[in-house]
Design a protein around this motif. Structure first.
Motif, PDB file in Angstrom:
ATOM      1  N   GLY A 225     -14.710  24.148  -0.468  1.00  0.00           N
ATOM      2  CA  GLY A 225     -13.997  24.300  -1.726  1.00  0.00           C
ATOM      3  C   GLY A 225     -13.595  22.997  -2.377  1.00  0.00           C
ATOM      4  O   GLY A 225     -13.066  23.012  -3.503  1.00  0.00           O
ATOM      5  N   ASP A 226     -13.815  21.853  -1.710  1.00  0.00           N
ATOM      6  CA  ASP A 226     -13.462  20.559  -2.312  1.00  0.00           C
ATOM      7  C   ASP A 226     -14.276  20.334  -3.580  1.00  0.00           C
ATOM      8  O   ASP A 226     -15.498  20.536  -3.590  1.00  0.00           O
ATOM      9  CB  ASP A 226     -13.738  19.426  -1.323  1.00  0.00           C
ATOM     10  CG  ASP A 226     -12.670  19.329  -0.248  1.00  0.00           C
ATOM     11  OD1 ASP A 226     -11.656  20.041  -0.364  1.00  0.00           O
ATOM     12  OD2 ASP A 226     -12.858  18.544   0.702  1.00  0.00           O
ATOM     13  N   PRO A 227     -13.638  19.892  -4.677  1.00  0.00           N
ATOM     14  CA  PRO A 227     -14.397  19.593  -5.894  1.00  0.00           C
ATOM     15  C   PRO A 227     -15.140  18.264  -5.756  1.00  0.00           C
ATOM     16  O   PRO A 227     -14.599  17.277  -5.279  1.00  0.00           O
ATOM     17  CB  PRO A 227     -13.313  19.522  -6.969  1.00  0.00           C
ATOM     18  CG  PRO A 227     -12.072  19.124  -6.221  1.00  0.00           C
ATOM     19  CD  PRO A 227     -12.182  19.740  -4.859  1.00  0.00           C
ATOM     20  N   ILE A 228     -16.376  18.268  -6.173  1.00  0.00           N
ATOM     21  CA  ILE A 228     -17.207  17.072  -6.139  1.00  0.00           C
ATOM     22  C   ILE A 228     -17.440  16.629  -7.583  1.00  0.00           C
ATOM     23  O   ILE A 228     -17.995  17.388  -8.388  1.00  0.00           O
ATOM     24  CB  ILE A 228     -18.545  17.340  -5.425  1.00  0.00           C
ATOM     25  CG1 ILE A 228     -18.283  17.886  -4.004  1.00  0.00           C
ATOM     26  CG2 ILE A 228     -19.370  16.079  -5.360  1.00  0.00           C
ATOM     27  CD1 ILE A 228     -17.486  16.952  -3.118  1.00  0.00           C
ATOM     28  N   LEU A 229     -17.045  15.400  -7.897  1.00  0.00           N
ATOM     29  CA  LEU A 229     -17.096  14.876  -9.255  1.00  0.00           C
ATOM     30  C   LEU A 229     -17.981  13.638  -9.307  1.00  0.00           C
ATOM     31  O   LEU A 229     -18.313  13.051  -8.273  1.00  0.00           O
ATOM     32  CB  LEU A 229     -15.685  14.530  -9.752  1.00  0.00           C
ATOM     33  CG  LEU A 229     -14.590  15.578  -9.517  1.00  0.00           C
ATOM     34  CD1 LEU A 229     -13.237  15.018  -9.918  1.00  0.00           C
ATOM     35  CD2 LEU A 229     -14.901  16.852 -10.272  1.00  0.00           C
ATOM     36  N   THR A 230     -18.356  13.251 -10.514  1.00  0.00           N
ATOM     37  CA  THR A 230     -19.097  12.006 -10.681  1.00  0.00           C
ATOM     38  C   THR A 230     -18.165  10.826 -10.432  1.00  0.00           C
ATOM     39  O   THR A 230     -17.001  10.833 -10.844  1.00  0.00           O
ATOM     40  CB  THR A 230     -19.679  11.909 -12.093  1.00  0.00           C
ATOM     41  OG1 THR A 230     -18.628  12.095 -13.059  1.00  0.00           O
ATOM     42  CG2 THR A 230     -20.739  12.976 -12.317  1.00  0.00           C
ATOM     43  N   SER A 231     -18.673   9.815  -9.753  1.00  0.00           N
ATOM     44  CA  SER A 231     -17.848   8.651  -9.430  1.00  0.00           C
ATOM     45  C   SER A 231     -17.832   7.631 -10.556  1.00  0.00           C
ATOM     46  O   SER A 231     -16.882   6.852 -10.681  1.00  0.00           O
ATOM     47  CB  SER A 231     -18.364   7.990  -8.152  1.00  0.00           C
ATOM     48  OG  SER A 231     -19.705   7.527  -8.336  1.00  0.00           O
ATOM     49  N   GLY A 232     -18.872   7.576 -11.380  1.00  0.00           N
ATOM     50  CA  GLY A 232     -18.929   6.617 -12.473  1.00  0.00           C
ATOM     51  C   GLY A 232     -19.321   5.222 -12.054  1.00  0.00           C
ATOM     52  O   GLY A 232     -19.252   4.295 -12.874  1.00  0.00           O
ATOM     53  N   LEU A 233     -19.756   5.039 -10.802  1.00  0.00           N
ATOM     54  CA  LEU A 233     -20.104   3.705 -10.323  1.00  0.00           C
ATOM     55  C   LEU A 233     -21.562   3.343 -10.571  1.00  0.00           C
ATOM     56  O   LEU A 233     -21.959   2.213 -10.288  1.00  0.00           O
ATOM     57  CB  LEU A 233     -19.807   3.602  -8.820  1.00  0.00           C
ATOM     58  CG  LEU A 233     -18.339   3.756  -8.417  1.00  0.00           C
ATOM     59  CD1 LEU A 233     -18.201   3.636  -6.913  1.00  0.00           C
ATOM     60  CD2 LEU A 233     -17.474   2.731  -9.119  1.00  0.00           C
ATOM     61  N   ASP A 234     -22.365   4.293 -11.071  1.00  0.00           N
ATOM     62  CA  ASP A 234     -23.774   4.011 -11.275  1.00  0.00           C
ATOM     63  C   ASP A 234     -24.069   3.481 -12.667  1.00  0.00           C
ATOM     64  O   ASP A 234     -25.210   3.127 -12.961  1.00  0.00           O
ATOM     65  CB  ASP A 234     -24.596   5.274 -11.024  1.00  0.00           C
ATOM     66  CG  ASP A 234     -24.123   6.434 -11.885  1.00  0.00           C
ATOM     67  OD1 ASP A 234     -23.051   6.323 -12.500  1.00  0.00           O
ATOM     68  OD2 ASP A 234     -24.822   7.462 -11.942  1.00  0.00           O
ATOM     69  N   GLY A 235     -23.081   3.430 -13.537  1.00  0.00           N
ATOM     70  CA  GLY A 235     -23.320   2.966 -14.894  1.00  0.00           C
ATOM     71  C   GLY A 235     -24.033   3.964 -15.769  1.00  0.00           C
ATOM     72  O   GLY A 235     -24.495   3.604 -16.856  1.00  0.00           O
ATOM     73  N   VAL A 236     -24.132   5.206 -15.337  1.00  0.00           N
ATOM     74  CA  VAL A 236     -24.810   6.242 -16.116  1.00  0.00           C
ATOM     75  C   VAL A 236     -23.856   7.386 -16.431  1.00  0.00           C
ATOM     76  O   VAL A 236     -23.578   7.679 -17.589  1.00  0.00           O
ATOM     77  CB  VAL A 236     -26.057   6.762 -15.371  1.00  0.00           C
ATOM     78  CG1 VAL A 236     -26.720   7.893 -16.153  1.00  0.00           C
ATOM     79  CG2 VAL A 236     -27.043   5.638 -15.151  1.00  0.00           C
ATOM     80  N   TYR A 237     -23.350   8.049 -15.390  1.00  0.00           N
ATOM     81  CA  TYR A 237     -22.477   9.200 -15.584  1.00  0.00           C
ATOM     82  C   TYR A 237     -21.030   8.750 -15.800  1.00  0.00           C
ATOM     83  O   TYR A 237     -20.532   7.915 -15.030  1.00  0.00           O
ATOM     84  CB  TYR A 237     -22.531  10.127 -14.375  1.00  0.00           C
ATOM     85  CG  TYR A 237     -23.861  10.795 -14.172  1.00  0.00           C
ATOM     86  CD1 TYR A 237     -24.175  11.985 -14.814  1.00  0.00           C
ATOM     87  CD2 TYR A 237     -24.809  10.242 -13.321  1.00  0.00           C
ATOM     88  CE1 TYR A 237     -25.391  12.602 -14.618  1.00  0.00           C
ATOM     89  CE2 TYR A 237     -26.038  10.860 -13.120  1.00  0.00           C
ATOM     90  CZ  TYR A 237     -26.319  12.041 -13.773  1.00  0.00           C
ATOM     91  OH  TYR A 237     -27.522  12.643 -13.573  1.00  0.00           O
ATOM     92  N   PRO A 238     -20.339   9.292 -16.788  1.00  0.00           N
ATOM     93  CA  PRO A 238     -18.902   9.024 -16.899  1.00  0.00           C
ATOM     94  C   PRO A 238     -18.166   9.588 -15.687  1.00  0.00           C
ATOM     95  O   PRO A 238     -18.582  10.600 -15.120  1.00  0.00           O
ATOM     96  CB  PRO A 238     -18.508   9.767 -18.183  1.00  0.00           C
ATOM     97  CG  PRO A 238     -19.785   9.969 -18.927  1.00  0.00           C
ATOM     98  CD  PRO A 238     -20.851  10.106 -17.888  1.00  0.00           C
ATOM     99  N   PRO A 239     -17.102   8.955 -15.257  1.00  0.00           N
ATOM    100  CA  PRO A 239     -16.384   9.463 -14.075  1.00  0.00           C
ATOM    101  C   PRO A 239     -15.643  10.752 -14.384  1.00  0.00           C
ATOM    102  O   PRO A 239     -15.199  10.993 -15.511  1.00  0.00           O
ATOM    103  CB  PRO A 239     -15.421   8.317 -13.745  1.00  0.00           C
ATOM    104  CG  PRO A 239     -15.211   7.621 -15.054  1.00  0.00           C
ATOM    105  CD  PRO A 239     -16.501   7.718 -15.789  1.00  0.00           C
TER     106      PRO A 239
END
Length: 316
Positions: A225-239
């Motif tokens: 049930g833990d939410p998995i989010l974008t980290s934003g460390l790749d320079g592509v996806y906003p965190p």
């Protein structure tokens, strides 16, 4: 009075016609004949139609009270449901208003703290609405074709999202269209962060239309049930974009790593409208000279040809 003039016939009450058994046999035979005639020759169909037409107003009249009772019950139930939904909507509206007020307060505090610490403003991802034209014909990949391309400002590697979360990113660009590789594709990968523990990792696709969080230690703090989010460390996806949630954990896997299966936040099938975001690298400061160029994201590196050397060197 002469006896011959008397009426010796029995009164009507005592008159007897055919016996009851005779009547039963006659009417049974008549019913059997009518059923056979109606089945084989449809002889009774005109009579049935006439009777149905004649009795229709009577049936409608008799159904009026039943219909009124049913409609009244449905109306009362609907009114009760509508009132409950109204109360729930008002409660949620009040909660959302409180959250909006807190969000505005946090944004103000964030801007003040950034100004105090002389940090650059937060990155705001610009978006472009697009419509899905069709799904790629390759049965072994999960890709979509959208109706926006290079002429509309779509960039290669741009993230693609919808109202539920991240869908994938643009992996092939055309002048008036683009190809989007979904997260569930076997070559897709995305850097993520656990919303509960803030632990970073990488999610890979191709696992029965689901994702897999790889390279997690068997004793790592991961729960269903833990939410998995974008980290934003790749320079592509906003965190902070929703990617998936933890669905199953197998801590007995070989190699000392836990096998963590994720359920995507966005439904990958039946998508019609999407948002194409601008890659974050376009808003980041220029990279210092001398640093090696990194791929746009983990999915870009995962989609590279397998025959390419891992370190980029020549033959040994």
């Amino acid at each position: 009075m002469a006896l011959g003039t008397l009426d010796r016939t029995p009164p009507p009450f005592f008159r007897q016609g055919p016996s009851a058994r005779t009547k039963l046999l006659f009417f049974s035979a008549l019913a059997l004949f009518l059923m056979v005639a109606d089945t084989r020759f449809a002889l009774v169909q005109p009579l049935r139609a006439v009777l149905a037409t004649a009795l229709l107003p009577v049936e409608r009249t008799l159904l009026v009270p039943v219909t009124l009772v049913e409609e009244g019950y449905v109306y009362l139930q609907g009114l009760k449901t509508a009132r409950a939904a109204e109360q729930d909507a008002l409660a949620r509206l009040a909660q959302q208003s409180l959250q909006a007020a807190r969000t505005r307060q946090l944004e103000t505090e964030n801007a003040q703290l950034r100004a105090l610490l002389e940090l650059r403003p937060g990155i705001t991802a610009r978006s472009l609405a697009a419509e899905v034209l069709w799904q790629a014909s390759d049965l072994y990949t999960r890709k979509l074709i959208i109706d926006r391309g290079a002429k509309q400002g779509v960039a290669l590697g741009a993230p693609v999202v919808n109202e539920q979360g991240v869908l994938g990113q643009v992996t092939r660009l055309y002048p008036l269209s683009a190809e989007v590789t979904l997260l569930s594709d076997k070559d897709a990968a995305i850097p993520v962060i656990n919303g509960r523990t803030q632990q970073r990792g990488a999610a890979f696709g191709g696992v029965n239309d689901a994702l897999e969080l790889r390279f997690m230690a068997a004793n790592s703090d991961v729960q269903v049930g833990d939410p998995i989010l974008t980290s934003g460390l790749d320079g592509v996806y906003p965190p902070g974009l929703a990617v998936a949630s933890v669905e199953r954990i197998d801590r007995q896997a070989e190699g000392g790593f836990a096998r963590v299966t994720l359920k995507t936040a966005a439904r990958m099938d039946g998508v019609h409208h999407v948002l194409v975001l601008e890659p974050m690298e376009r808003q980041l400061p220029p990279r210092p000279e001398g640093l090696p160029d990194l791929p746009l994201s983990a999915s870009a590196s995962a989609s590279a040809p397998a025959s390419a050397p891992a370190g980029g060197g020549g033959r040994r």
